[in-house]
Design a protein around this motif. Structure first.
Motif, short mmCIF file in Angstrom:
data_model
loop_
_atom_site.label_atom_id
_atom_site.label_comp_id
_atom_site.label_asym_id
_atom_site.label_seq_id
_atom_site.Cartn_x
_atom_site.Cartn_y
_atom_site.Cartn_z
N ARG A 8 0.84 -1.20 0.00
CA ARG A 8 0.00 0.00 0.00
C ARG A 8 0.88 1.25 0.00
NH1 ARG A 8 -5.30 -1.34 3.79
NH2 ARG A 8 -5.50 -3.51 3.10
N PRO A 9 0.50 2.28 -0.75
CA PRO A 9 1.29 3.54 -0.74
C PRO A 9 0.98 4.35 0.51
CG PRO A 9 -0.58 3.77 -2.21
CD PRO A 9 -0.63 2.35 -1.71
N VAL A 10 1.11 3.68 1.65
CA VAL A 10 0.76 4.25 2.95
C VAL A 10 1.92 4.00 3.89
CG1 VAL A 10 -0.81 4.12 4.92
CG2 VAL A 10 -1.71 3.80 2.60
N ASN A 11 2.30 4.98 4.66
CA ASN A 11 3.30 4.82 5.71
C ASN A 11 2.70 5.23 7.03
OD1 ASN A 11 5.55 3.55 4.81
ND2 ASN A 11 6.86 5.36 4.74
N MET A 12 3.27 4.72 8.12
CA MET A 12 2.76 5.04 9.45
C MET A 12 3.91 5.52 10.34
SD MET A 12 0.73 2.64 12.21
CE MET A 12 -0.79 2.63 11.30
N MET A 13 3.61 6.57 11.09
CA MET A 13 4.54 7.06 12.10
C MET A 13 3.95 6.71 13.45
SD MET A 13 5.83 10.93 12.75
CE MET A 13 6.41 11.42 14.37
N PHE A 14 4.66 5.86 14.21
CA PHE A 14 4.14 5.35 15.46
C PHE A 14 4.42 6.30 16.61
CE2 PHE A 14 4.91 1.67 12.77
CZ PHE A 14 3.72 0.96 12.90
N GLN A 15 3.60 6.17 17.65
CA GLN A 15 3.76 7.01 18.84
C GLN A 15 5.13 6.82 19.47
OE1 GLN A 15 0.83 6.27 21.87
NE2 GLN A 15 1.40 8.06 23.07
#
Length: 349
Positions: free
Chosen positions: A77-84
């Motif tokens: 997916r062209p999605v990234n996540m920045m975690f807490q």
């Protein structure tokens, strides 16, 4: 209108008997900073995990740039996540942390250096490339995590409580930095937060969630000034809830235990029980003149204003924001509520 970047259509998710998401429908526009706001357990993190691909919805449809995401694994997916927690690699320096995703995608070395250099400049970390993670402050680590998430140029960036570990002053500074970076990159941002002030400060639009359902989607100013439900009014910012009855003899009015309050807009019928939500700063206070008589019972100094608790009846205390003058406990005051002030709900406690 242009097609939305992300579409969430009727998405539901259950964990046994618990309904985490109940037919959620919303759109996120290209280049939009969108906030999912709500108390713990409202479903906002579950929705974010469904968008990222870490969870599969039980029903409904998710599309990104028009592509159905059903069955598409997270890494495709062209999605990234920045975690807490930021999840940075302590054995790598700042440069290599930011370059990590690009190297995994097989990018050329010259392209990696150019992209990482661009992001170091953008996040005001140009001289920090060789630093180790344990040599950075909390705010610097947050910016490294953001740069790493942006490095592969995702269509959508998900931010899970990204400012929760920062102190208040640094959090406020970082809010401006986040907005500036989002504008420069024109990447769609979806931030998950339980912090009302944070959502109001940085988002273009806010979705307020409660118990797996959407309460309202609107701009920050409309969420604050025109809440759609009593829950939104109480959750976002401070407010007074005043119980009363609608009267229509001689013009619409809201009759409370301490006053008859004229209403400019009122669609409720005569005799309907209702609740008026009014922000403390929308109540005018003076020492003399016309208005509702009251007595100051307590106060909290907030710097730019003082929040007063004013007793207006044996069963009614109003919170009032005083920006001018000094008030003390026991002071007799007069309060004025404009006919257009606040929002009237056909809901009683």
């Amino acid at each position: 209108m242009s097609a939305p970047l992300l579409s969430v259509e009727g998405v539901s998710k259950r964990y046994g008997a618990v309904v985490a998401l109940d037919e959620i429908t919303l759109d996120v526009g290209a280049g939009e900073f969108f906030a999912l706001l709500g108390p713990s357990g409202c479903g906002k993190t579950t929705l974010m995990r469904c968008i990222a691909g870490f969870e599969a919805p039980d029903a409904g449809r998710l599309t990104l740039r028009g592509e159905n995401l059903a069955g598409v694994p997270p890494y495709r997916r062209p999605v990234n996540m920045m975690f807490q927690s930021y999840a940075l690699f302590p054995h790598l320096d700042v440069f290599e942390n930011i370059a990590f995703g690009l190297r995994r995608k097989g990018a050329r070395e010259d392209a990696i250096r150019a992209r990482v250099g661009e992001l170091l400049e953008m996040t005001q970390l140009a001289s920090f490339g060789a630093r180790r993670i344990n040599e950075l402050s909390g705010g610097q680590r947050q910016r490294v995590a953001l740069a790493r998430a942006l490095a592969p140029r995702p269509a959508l960036l998900l931010l899970d409580e990204p400012l929760g570990a920062l102190d208040r002053k640094l959090r406020e500074e970082t809010q401006f930095q986040l907005k500036e970076i989002q504008r420069k990159t024109q990447t769609g941002f979806v931030i998950v937060t339980h912090d009302q002030d944070e959502a109001l400060a940085i988002a273009d639009r806010i979705a307020v969630m409660r118990a797996g359902r959407l309460e309202q989607i609107a701009s920050p100013i409309d969420i604050y000034e025109k809440p759609a439900t009593r829950f939104v009014a109480g959750f976002v910012g401070e407010t007074n809830f005043i119980e009363g009855v609608v009267a229509r003899d001689g013009g619409a009015a809201f009759v409370t235990s301490f006053a008859r309050l004229p209403r400019e807009e009122c669609a409720l019928p005569e005799g309907a029980r209702a609740t008026l939500s009014i922000r403390p700063e929308r109540i005018e206070i003076s020492r003399e003149g016309q208005g509702i008589a009251g007595r100051v019972e307590d106060y909290v100094f907030r710097g730019e204003y003082t929040l007063l608790r004013v007793r207006v009846a044996p069963d009614a205390v109003l919170r009032v924001g005083a920006y001018d003058g000094r008030f003390a406990i026991g002071d007799e005051v007069r309060l004025t509520i404009a006919p257009e002030a606040g929002v009237l709900f056909a809901e009683a406690a």
